[in-house]
Design a protein around this motif. Structure first.
Motif, PDB file in Angstrom:
ATOM      1  N   GLU A  62      28.117  47.366  33.973  1.00  0.00           N
ATOM      2  CA  GLU A  62      28.563  48.285  35.030  1.00  0.00           C
ATOM      3  C   GLU A  62      29.952  47.916  35.552  1.00  0.00           C
ATOM      4  O   GLU A  62      30.744  48.771  35.914  1.00  0.00           O
ATOM      5  CB  GLU A  62      27.603  48.186  36.227  1.00  0.00           C
ATOM      6  N   HIS A  63      30.231  46.612  35.597  1.00  0.00           N
ATOM      7  CA  HIS A  63      31.476  46.131  36.217  1.00  0.00           C
ATOM      8  C   HIS A  63      32.575  45.822  35.214  1.00  0.00           C
ATOM      9  O   HIS A  63      33.518  45.126  35.552  1.00  0.00           O
ATOM     10  CB  HIS A  63      31.184  44.865  37.054  1.00  0.00           C
ATOM     11  N   LYS A  64      32.435  46.340  34.020  1.00  0.00           N
ATOM     12  CA  LYS A  64      33.396  45.946  32.977  1.00  0.00           C
ATOM     13  C   LYS A  64      34.844  46.261  33.336  1.00  0.00           C
ATOM     14  O   LYS A  64      35.735  45.447  33.112  1.00  0.00           O
ATOM     15  CB  LYS A  64      33.029  46.588  31.633  1.00  0.00           C
ATOM     16  N   LYS A  65      35.075  47.441  33.913  1.00  0.00           N
ATOM     17  CA  LYS A  65      36.445  47.857  34.253  1.00  0.00           C
ATOM     18  C   LYS A  65      37.038  46.966  35.342  1.00  0.00           C
ATOM     19  O   LYS A  65      38.166  46.497  35.253  1.00  0.00           O
ATOM     20  CB  LYS A  65      36.438  49.310  34.750  1.00  0.00           C
ATOM     21  N   LEU A  66      36.199  46.777  36.356  1.00  0.00           N
ATOM     22  CA  LEU A  66      36.574  45.934  37.495  1.00  0.00           C
ATOM     23  C   LEU A  66      36.922  44.533  36.995  1.00  0.00           C
ATOM     24  O   LEU A  66      37.914  43.915  37.396  1.00  0.00           O
ATOM     25  CB  LEU A  66      35.365  45.868  38.427  1.00  0.00           C
ATOM     26  N   PHE A  67      36.098  44.049  36.106  1.00  0.00           N
ATOM     27  CA  PHE A  67      36.256  42.711  35.541  1.00  0.00           C
ATOM     28  C   PHE A  67      37.600  42.571  34.839  1.00  0.00           C
ATOM     29  O   PHE A  67      38.317  41.596  35.020  1.00  0.00           O
ATOM     30  CB  PHE A  67      35.102  42.449  34.570  1.00  0.00           C
ATOM     31  N   LYS A  68      37.935  43.585  34.071  1.00  0.00           N
ATOM     32  CA  LYS A  68      39.167  43.549  33.294  1.00  0.00           C
ATOM     33  C   LYS A  68      40.393  43.503  34.207  1.00  0.00           C
ATOM     34  O   LYS A  68      41.321  42.718  34.000  1.00  0.00           O
ATOM     35  CB  LYS A  68      39.236  44.814  32.417  1.00  0.00           C
ATOM     36  N   ARG A  69      40.347  44.370  35.242  1.00  0.00           N
ATOM     37  CA  ARG A  69      41.471  44.453  36.166  1.00  0.00           C
ATOM     38  C   ARG A  69      41.679  43.123  36.901  1.00  0.00           C
ATOM     39  O   ARG A  69      42.770  42.602  37.020  1.00  0.00           O
ATOM     40  CB  ARG A  69      41.182  45.581  37.169  1.00  0.00           C
ATOM     41  N   TYR A  70      40.568  42.572  37.345  1.00  0.00           N
ATOM     42  CA  TYR A  70      40.607  41.326  38.112  1.00  0.00           C
ATOM     43  C   TYR A  70      41.066  40.152  37.254  1.00  0.00           C
ATOM     44  O   TYR A  70      41.849  39.308  37.679  1.00  0.00           O
ATOM     45  CB  TYR A  70      39.217  41.126  38.701  1.00  0.00           C
ATOM     46  N   LYS A  71      40.627  40.140  36.007  1.00  0.00           N
ATOM     47  CA  LYS A  71      41.027  39.057  35.114  1.00  0.00           C
ATOM     48  C   LYS A  71      42.550  39.070  34.931  1.00  0.00           C
ATOM     49  O   LYS A  71      43.199  38.024  34.962  1.00  0.00           O
ATOM     50  CB  LYS A  71      40.317  39.262  33.761  1.00  0.00           C
ATOM     51  N   LYS A  72      43.091  40.265  34.810  1.00  0.00           N
ATOM     52  CA  LYS A  72      44.538  40.400  34.643  1.00  0.00           C
ATOM     53  C   LYS A  72      45.264  39.883  35.900  1.00  0.00           C
ATOM     54  O   LYS A  72      46.263  39.185  35.820  1.00  0.00           O
ATOM     55  CB  LYS A  72      44.863  41.878  34.396  1.00  0.00           C
ATOM     56  N   GLN A  73      44.684  40.253  37.049  1.00  0.00           N
ATOM     57  CA  GLN A  73      45.282  39.824  38.317  1.00  0.00           C
ATOM     58  C   GLN A  73      45.285  38.292  38.442  1.00  0.00           C
ATOM     59  O   GLN A  73      46.271  37.688  38.858  1.00  0.00           O
ATOM     60  CB  GLN A  73      44.483  40.447  39.469  1.00  0.00           C
ATOM     61  N   VAL A  74      44.179  37.665  38.061  1.00  0.00           N
ATOM     62  CA  VAL A  74      44.115  36.194  38.122  1.00  0.00           C
ATOM     63  C   VAL A  74      45.161  35.590  37.190  1.00  0.00           C
ATOM     64  O   VAL A  74      45.870  34.655  37.548  1.00  0.00           O
ATOM     65  CB  VAL A  74      42.703  35.683  37.743  1.00  0.00           C
ATOM     66  N   ARG A  75      45.270  36.138  35.993  1.00  0.00           N
ATOM     67  CA  ARG A  75      46.244  35.603  35.030  1.00  0.00           C
ATOM     68  C   ARG A  75      47.663  35.683  35.588  1.00  0.00           C
ATOM     69  O   ARG A  75      48.433  34.746  35.480  1.00  0.00           O
ATOM     70  CB  ARG A  75      46.176  36.388  33.703  1.00  0.00           C
ATOM     71  N   GLU A  76      47.988  36.848  36.194  1.00  0.00           N
ATOM     72  CA  GLU A  76      49.364  37.054  36.645  1.00  0.00           C
ATOM     73  C   GLU A  76      49.678  36.329  37.946  1.00  0.00           C
ATOM     74  O   GLU A  76      50.718  35.705  38.080  1.00  0.00           O
ATOM     75  CB  GLU A  76      49.635  38.553  36.818  1.00  0.00           C
ATOM     76  N   GLU A  77      48.737  36.403  38.893  1.00  0.00           N
ATOM     77  CA  GLU A  77      49.060  35.920  40.235  1.00  0.00           C
ATOM     78  C   GLU A  77      48.701  34.456  40.466  1.00  0.00           C
ATOM     79  O   GLU A  77      49.238  33.812  41.355  1.00  0.00           O
ATOM     80  CB  GLU A  77      48.366  36.812  41.277  1.00  0.00           C
ATOM     81  N   ILE A  78      47.763  33.941  39.709  1.00  0.00           N
ATOM     82  CA  ILE A  78      47.347  32.546  39.927  1.00  0.00           C
ATOM     83  C   ILE A  78      47.716  31.666  38.729  1.00  0.00           C
ATOM     84  O   ILE A  78      48.395  30.656  38.868  1.00  0.00           O
ATOM     85  CB  ILE A  78      45.821  32.433  40.178  1.00  0.00           C
ATOM     86  N   ASP A  79      47.245  32.036  37.542  1.00  0.00           N
ATOM     87  CA  ASP A  79      47.432  31.159  36.384  1.00  0.00           C
ATOM     88  C   ASP A  79      48.892  30.808  36.150  1.00  0.00           C
ATOM     89  O   ASP A  79      49.222  29.653  35.906  1.00  0.00           O
ATOM     90  CB  ASP A  79      46.891  31.831  35.108  1.00  0.00           C
TER      91      ASP A  79
END
Ligand code: SF4
Length: 575
Positions: free
Chosen positions: A431-448
């Motif tokens: 159910e949360h696949k889209k949300l997951f994808k968006r958030y993963k990208k955000q973590v990569r860009e803003e934190i990693d």
């Protein structure tokens, strides 16, 4: 009755990835080593034991003859926390079936594959136990099954677990098998087991299926390292346990004396080791027993090699998810554990441990000794949109308050039979696949990305990077160790070799690096332009105006301090 002395055995390693056990190349898990040891202990001569990895079988079809002709073919594998791998491709269920069909002798399957098999090796899937057409499936320990099966003349075995005496013997007797691994000797890292089982019961995890923790005493692990190093292994990871800090204690509280015996014993028997890393530390142990934990972390940081990572299973910073899945640590507690590991292990070779954590211009250009890593898991019971926001906020706080994380691992849950998650399955994850994808990208860009720059600033030297593959004119490689950084070196260099590099730039989870030291009188255009501030016209000028007597002689104006990694070879040698 089959006489063990006449038995020919082929072991096929399809690789494993469990919550607390890794065995995809360059790693070799404990399974093939213990299994080989159990065979020898049961009377099978070493020279009649053949070991192949699944990639070895894919590369050379002649090797399938060993699968066909063996009296006993043992398949070892199972992915309970699948990821993406550079060093090898785990066996897919169809390949495992083909192994069973090919084997003319008795076939036995074991390892975490007993927990279940999905349609493919992927997260957000449900699994079920299958025999994949093997004669026998070891539902207990595969090494115990192998021992009993050989003792019974290939008639059968009870599904039992092995005891400490057996594993101590088998671990040492089976060390010889590493010589048959395609990565042996230089590009191989041996996963070491110090305990199995866990005192906690997180809903998704297969580790509690091993029961409460049982520890291997220091002399048995040290003896195994001694045997492995006799067979040429120089890289080790103490990764097969739920919590390294709990080692040798009552199951939960740290026992620094046991840790000292373990680490100093390893250093004594393998003084020339090149990598000593760990995996898995439970943040709740640090919060509950801070002083003993600090002592334990200091012992680890004193004996390990740089770039070590203590992976914390926070899984979720959302209290609702934490409660519904029996997760043992809150975001606040995990933050406290992050702080303590930074303070005790976040120093770099060449500086005082009391200075930790260090970063910025004054910090030595080496990776810190020991930093926390964070595991986040999605698709758990109770997950909501707010869960994603809370996880982001947690990571941002770690960065903003001046601490370091060596890596952030984000994945979706796999629901195994026998765990609490099996009722929920992959429903929430899907159910949360889209949300997951968006958030993963955000973590990569803003934190990693900024975090990586803090951990490995420009000029940081990474020794012994193994060059593994080419992509788009860049050579990629990694050091041997726990969660090594992916390193891109400009240009296509010969693969399979090992070079020292210096970091010049950062991606989300990878770095760009140039050979260390970089000789201004010989560097390629690609290498020069990889340095921030040097464009192609400056690089062209550098090449045209060679040779230089010193770096200063070139009069370069860059934001990066070149003196840390750029050199000029004596003019008589440069051309
Ligand atoms: S603490 Fe939880 S996730 Fe970690 S090994 Fe134990 S049960 Fe598994």
């Amino acid at each position: 009755m089959t006489d063990p002395e006449t038995l020919s055995v082929t072991i096929v390693d399809g690789y494993v990835d469990e919550p607390a056990h890794f065995g995809v190349p360059p790693y070799i898990s404990t399974y093939p080593r213990y299994t080989a040891g159990a065979l020898v202990d049961a009377g099978v001569p070493r020279e009649q034991i053949t070991y192949h990895t699944i990639d070895g079988l894919r590369d050379d079809t002649d090797r399938w003859r060993d699968v066909d002709e063996a009296d006993l073919m043992i398949y070892l594998g199972g992915m309970t926390v699948p990821g993406k791998y550079v060093g090898g491709t785990p066996a897919e269920p169809d390949e495992v079936r083909k192994l069973a069909w090919t084997a003319s002798g008795t076939s036995l399957m074991g390892g975490p594959v007993k927990f279940g098999v999905g349609d493919e090796n992927a997260g957000a899937t449900e699994t079920e136990r299958q025999d994949l057409d093997f004669d026998f499936v070891a539902k207990g320990d595969v090494e115990a099954a192998v021992f009993d099966l050989v003792e019974s003349g290939l008639e059968g075995f009870n599904n039992r677990m092995r005891d400490v005496d057996e594993v101590s013997r088998w671990a040492q007797e089976g060390a010889f098998v590493v010589e048959q691994h395609p990565n042996h000797p230089d590009h191989l890292i041996a996963e070491l087991e110090t305990s199995r089982g866990c005192a906690y019961r997180c809903s998704f995890c297969t580790e509690p299926l091993y029961g409460n923790p049982s520890f291997r005493p220091p002399p048995t692990v040290v003896g195994e390292v001694d045997a492995l190093s006799d067979y040429g292994v120089k890289h080790f990871r103490i990764g097969r346990q739920a919590d390294i800090l709990a080692y040798g204690g009552d199951g939960e509280a740290p026992n620094p004396d046991a840790l000292r015996q373990l680490y100093s014993g390893i250093r004594e028997v393998a003084p020339d080791l090149e990598t000593l890393h760990l995996d898995n530390m439970n943040p709740i142990t640090i919060v509950k027993w801070p002083e003993k934990s600090r002592e334990g972390i200091r012992i680890i940081a004193e004996h390990n090699t740089p770039g070590d990572t203590a992976a914390f299973g926070l899984e979720s910073a959302d209290p609702v998810v934490q409660e519904q899945n029996n997760l043992n640590v809150s975001a606040e507690e995990c933050f406290e554990a992050v702080r303590i590991v930074n303070e005790e292990g976040g120093w770099r070779p060449g500086e005082e441990p009391t200075d930790a954590p260090t970063f910025g211009d004054d910090a030595p250009r080496r990776l810190p000794k020991l930093l926390p890593g964070i595991n986040l898991l999605h698709g758990l019971k109770g997950e909501r949109e707010e869960t994603y926001e809370r996880n982001m906020a947690f990571l941002q706080r770690v960065y903003d308050e001046g601490y370091m994380l060596r890596r952030i691992n984000i994945r979706q849950v796999m629901a195994f039979d026998g765990t609490d998650m099996s009722d929920t399955g992959a429903e929430i994850a899907n159910e949360h696949k889209k949300l997951f994808k968006r958030y993963k990208k955000q973590v990569r860009e803003e934190i990693d990305n900024p975090m990586l720059e803090r951990v490995a600033p420009p000029g940081t030297v990474l020794p012994d990077v193994h060059l593994e593959y080419h992509q788009d004119g860049t050579t990629f490689g990694r050091q041997l160790g726990t969660y090594p950084l992916l390193v891109g070196v400009p240009g296509e260099r010969a693969l399979g070799q090992t070079i020292d590099v210096a970091v010049v730039d950062h991606g989300y989870r990878s770095v760009t690096a140039v050979p260390y030291p970089l000789d201004l009188n010989a560097a390629s255009m690609d290498e020069l332009t990889a340095i921030p501030g040097i464009g192609s016209s400056t690089a062209g000028d550098i090449v045209v105006d060679r040779p230089y007597e010193s770096v200063a002689d070139a009069g370069l104006d860059t934001t990066v301090d070149l003196s840390q990694f750029v050199t000029t070879r004596p003019l008589e040698r440069a051309n």
